[in-house]
Design an enzyme around this catalytic site. Structure first.
Site, PDB file in Angstrom:
ATOM      1  N   ASN A   1      22.224  19.044  -3.791  1.00 17.02           N
ATOM      2  CA  ASN A   1      22.763  20.176  -4.526  1.00 17.02           C
ATOM      3  C   ASN A   1      21.807  21.361  -4.644  1.00 17.02           C
ATOM      4  O   ASN A   1      20.850  21.054  -5.556  1.00 17.02           O
ATOM      5  CB  ASN A   1      23.099  19.115  -5.980  1.00 17.02           C
ATOM      6  CG  ASN A   1      23.576  20.206  -7.078  1.00 17.02           C
ATOM      7  OD1 ASN A   1      23.804  21.372  -6.655  1.00 17.02           O
ATOM      8  ND2 ASN A   1      23.595  19.760  -8.394  1.00 17.02           N
ATOM      9  N   TRP A   2      22.342  22.479  -4.307  1.00 13.85           N
ATOM     10  CA  TRP A   2      21.179  23.293  -4.185  1.00 13.85           C
ATOM     11  C   TRP A   2      21.464  24.292  -5.350  1.00 13.85           C
ATOM     12  O   TRP A   2      20.609  25.202  -5.760  1.00 13.85           O
ATOM     13  CB  TRP A   2      21.660  24.648  -3.255  1.00 13.85           C
ATOM     14  CG  TRP A   2      21.715  24.048  -1.726  1.00 13.85           C
ATOM     15  CD1 TRP A   2      21.171  22.773  -1.214  1.00 13.85           C
ATOM     16  CD2 TRP A   2      21.660  24.738  -0.443  1.00 13.85           C
ATOM     17  NE1 TRP A   2      21.098  22.640   0.062  1.00 13.85           N
ATOM     18  CE2 TRP A   2      21.421  24.033   0.439  1.00 13.85           C
ATOM     19  CE3 TRP A   2      22.153  26.070  -0.134  1.00 13.85           C
ATOM     20  CZ2 TRP A   2      21.461  24.473   1.773  1.00 13.85           C
ATOM     21  CZ3 TRP A   2      22.365  26.388   1.242  1.00 13.85           C
ATOM     22  CH2 TRP A   2      22.015  25.627   2.254  1.00 13.85           C
ATOM     23  N   LYS A   3      22.466  23.695  -6.428  1.00 15.89           N
ATOM     24  CA  LYS A   3      22.458  24.443  -7.667  1.00 15.89           C
ATOM     25  C   LYS A   3      22.379  26.246  -7.599  1.00 15.89           C
ATOM     26  O   LYS A   3      23.077  26.553  -6.534  1.00 15.89           O
ATOM     27  CB  LYS A   3      21.607  24.066  -8.812  1.00 15.89           C
ATOM     28  CG  LYS A   3      21.292  22.672  -8.892  1.00 15.89           C
ATOM     29  CD  LYS A   3      20.548  22.148  -9.915  1.00 15.89           C
ATOM     30  CE  LYS A   3      20.288  20.780 -10.055  1.00 15.89           C
ATOM     31  NZ  LYS A   3      19.727  19.957 -10.890  1.00 15.89           N
TER      32      LYS A   3
ATOM     33  N   HIS B   1      28.863  17.300 -12.999  1.00 14.73           N
ATOM     34  CA  HIS B   1      27.723  17.348 -12.937  1.00 14.73           C
ATOM     35  C   HIS B   1      27.230  17.648 -14.583  1.00 14.73           C
ATOM     36  O   HIS B   1      27.788  18.273 -15.145  1.00 14.73           O
ATOM     37  CB  HIS B   1      27.158  18.422 -12.114  1.00 14.73           C
ATOM     38  CG  HIS B   1      25.527  18.422 -11.933  1.00 14.73           C
ATOM     39  ND1 HIS B   1      24.720  19.049 -12.965  1.00 14.73           N
ATOM     40  CD2 HIS B   1      24.882  17.932 -10.821  1.00 14.73           C
ATOM     41  CE1 HIS B   1      23.400  18.724 -12.395  1.00 14.73           C
ATOM     42  NE2 HIS B   1      23.651  18.232 -11.328  1.00 14.73           N
TER      43      HIS B   1
ATOM     44  N   GLU C   1      24.982  19.362 -15.908  1.00 13.16           N
ATOM     45  CA  GLU C   1      24.878  20.808 -16.167  1.00 13.16           C
ATOM     46  C   GLU C   1      26.298  21.427 -16.647  1.00 13.16           C
ATOM     47  O   GLU C   1      26.178  22.188 -17.481  1.00 13.16           O
ATOM     48  CB  GLU C   1      24.191  21.555 -15.203  1.00 13.16           C
ATOM     49  CG  GLU C   1      22.691  21.278 -15.081  1.00 13.16           C
ATOM     50  CD  GLU C   1      21.913  21.084 -13.755  1.00 13.16           C
ATOM     51  OE1 GLU C   1      22.713  21.934 -12.753  1.00 13.16           O
ATOM     52  OE2 GLU C   1      20.870  20.602 -13.592  1.00 13.16           O
TER      53      GLU C   1
ATOM     54  N   GLU D   1      23.330   9.780 -12.576  1.00 12.43           N
ATOM     55  CA  GLU D   1      22.471  10.960 -12.743  1.00 12.43           C
ATOM     56  C   GLU D   1      21.910  10.917 -14.117  1.00 12.43           C
ATOM     57  O   GLU D   1      22.629  11.507 -14.967  1.00 12.43           O
ATOM     58  CB  GLU D   1      22.766  12.423 -12.315  1.00 12.43           C
ATOM     59  CG  GLU D   1      22.960  12.374 -10.639  1.00 12.43           C
ATOM     60  CD  GLU D   1      23.057  14.165 -10.533  1.00 12.43           C
ATOM     61  OE1 GLU D   1      22.136  14.373  -9.306  1.00 12.43           O
ATOM     62  OE2 GLU D   1      23.300  14.777 -10.994  1.00 12.43           O
TER      63      GLU D   1
ATOM     64  N   GLY E   1      15.750  17.462 -12.950  1.00  5.22           N
ATOM     65  CA  GLY E   1      14.717  18.575 -12.838  1.00  5.22           C
ATOM     66  C   GLY E   1      13.422  18.141 -13.708  1.00  5.22           C
ATOM     67  O   GLY E   1      12.774  19.277 -13.873  1.00  5.22           O
TER      68      GLY E   1
ATOM     69  N   SER F   1      15.616  13.748 -10.040  1.00  5.23           N
ATOM     70  CA  SER F   1      13.932  13.836  -9.508  1.00  5.23           C
ATOM     71  C   SER F   1      13.623  13.010  -8.355  1.00  5.23           C
ATOM     72  O   SER F   1      12.424  12.252  -8.278  1.00  5.23           O
ATOM     73  CB  SER F   1      13.091  13.388 -10.773  1.00  5.23           C
ATOM     74  OG  SER F   1      13.010  14.459 -11.701  1.00  5.23           O
TER      75      SER F   1
ATOM     76  N   GLY G   1      18.668  17.508  -6.203  1.00  4.44           N
ATOM     77  CA  GLY G   1      18.616  18.975  -6.407  1.00  4.44           C
ATOM     78  C   GLY G   1      17.401  19.617  -5.973  1.00  4.44           C
ATOM     79  O   GLY G   1      17.543  20.057  -4.766  1.00  4.44           O
ATOM     80  N   GLY G   2      16.411  19.782  -6.564  1.00  2.00           N
ATOM     81  CA  GLY G   2      15.149  20.670  -6.172  1.00  2.00           C
ATOM     82  C   GLY G   2      14.634  20.314  -4.884  1.00  2.00           C
ATOM     83  O   GLY G   2      14.414  21.172  -4.023  1.00  2.00           O
TER      84      GLY G   2
HETATM   85  P1  PGA Z   1      17.143  17.119  -9.419  1.00  2.99           P
HETATM   86  O1  PGA Z   1      18.470  17.314  -9.765  1.00  2.99           O
HETATM   87  O2  PGA Z   1      16.867  16.490  -7.973  1.00  2.99           O
HETATM   88  O3  PGA Z   1      16.306  18.523  -9.190  1.00  2.99           O
HETATM   89  O4  PGA Z   1      16.626  16.300 -10.543  1.00  2.99           O
HETATM   90  C1  PGA Z   1      19.254  16.365  -9.321  1.00  2.99           C
HETATM   91  C2  PGA Z   1      20.769  16.872  -9.754  1.00  2.99           C
HETATM   92  O5  PGA Z   1      21.020  17.729 -10.800  1.00  2.99           O
HETATM   93  O6  PGA Z   1      21.760  16.745  -9.041  1.00  2.99           O
END
Ligand code: PGA
Length: 250
Positions: free
Chosen positions: A9-11, A95, A97, A167, A173, A212, A233-234
């Site tokens: 997930n590149w956000k 998600h 967010e 999640e 993050g 994470s 994500g990251g």
């Molecule tokens: P993260 O994000 O790996 O940066 O913690 C995961 C996500 O939001 O899907």
């Protein structure tokens, strides 16, 4: 029997130039045959990234989808049909967010799930509790509520063509991942909730862990019985790190 899957997930990160380099490195990498790999770039880049992935085994996913089938007057929205049209096979829905920053509630997330499936996209349904909810001991209740909204609208049969991502919000993050045992507990709960309604669908459902995930912790998380891969994500923005995570799932 459940094939592992790792989705990046590149956000809201990247640029045309950065994406081209990242995707080039991913396409060069050999993931082996034992894992499905998906990348979810920002909407603006889906088409171009999809072109670059065309002859690869890497799938394309969107980070969100409009709950309305459309076409219609929904300024700023992107329909499932459009995502399908530009080559997506998957769409993340719910998600944390989106839930927290854009006030998406369970009912809206359920509608997005249905809209995605109606166009043949595989929804990646995100569920998970906040730190406050975990500390209050209501993790299962929260995850149950999030799942039940989708079960109520889509029915259990829809989960034969869907993926769930657990999640924990406190792990996203933050660099603080759930322990393998914490993840396993919730993953087993998710699978059980689906299996209570249909044992076969529950047994076949892929449940990804997100929050994470990095190369250093992926293997121990993916080793758990009910963890079928990750939503990353990251660490999905660095090709070498992402490739190592995918290898840990294979
Ligand atoms: P993260 O994000 O790996 O940066 O913690 C995961 C996500 O939001 O899907």
């Amino acid at each position: 029997m459940r094939r592992p899957l790792v989705a990046g997930n590149w956000k809201m990160f990247g640029s045309r130039a950065e994406n081209a380099k990242l995707v080039d490195e991913l396409v060069q990498a050999s993931f082996g045959g034992g894992v499905d790999v998906v990348v979810c770039p920002p909407c603006a880049y889906l088409w171009e990234v999809g072109r670059q992935l065309k002859d690869s085994r890497i799938g394309l996913g969107a980070q969100d989808v409009c709950a309305e089938a459309g076409p219609g007057a929904f300024t700023g929205e992107v329909s499932a049909a459009m995502l399908k049209d530009v080559g997506c096979g998957y769409a993340i829905v719910g998600h944390s967010e989106r839930r927290a920053l854009y006030r998406e509630d369970d009912a809206l997330v359920a509608r997005k799930f249905v809209a995605a499936q109606a166009q043949g996209l595989v929804p990646i349904l995100c569920v998970g509790e906040t730190l406050d909810e975990r500390e209050k001991g209501v993790t299962s209740a929260v995850v149950a509520r999030q799942l039940d909204a989708v079960l109520g609208l889509a029915g259990v049969a829809a989960f034969a063509r869907a993926i769930v991502a657990y999640e924990p919000v406190w792990a996203i993050g933050t660099g603080k991942n759930a322990t393998p045992d914490q993840a396993q507990d919730v993953h087993a709960f998710v699978r059980g909730r689906i299996a209570d309604r249909d044992a076969t669908i529950g047994a076949g459902l892929r449940v990804l862990y997100g929050g994470s995930v990095k190369a250093a912790n992926a293997a121990e998380l993916f080793a758990m019985a009910d963890v079928d891969g990750g939503l990353v994500g990251g660490a999905s923005l660095k090709s070498e790190e992402f490739v190592r995570i995918c290898a840990a799932a294979a």
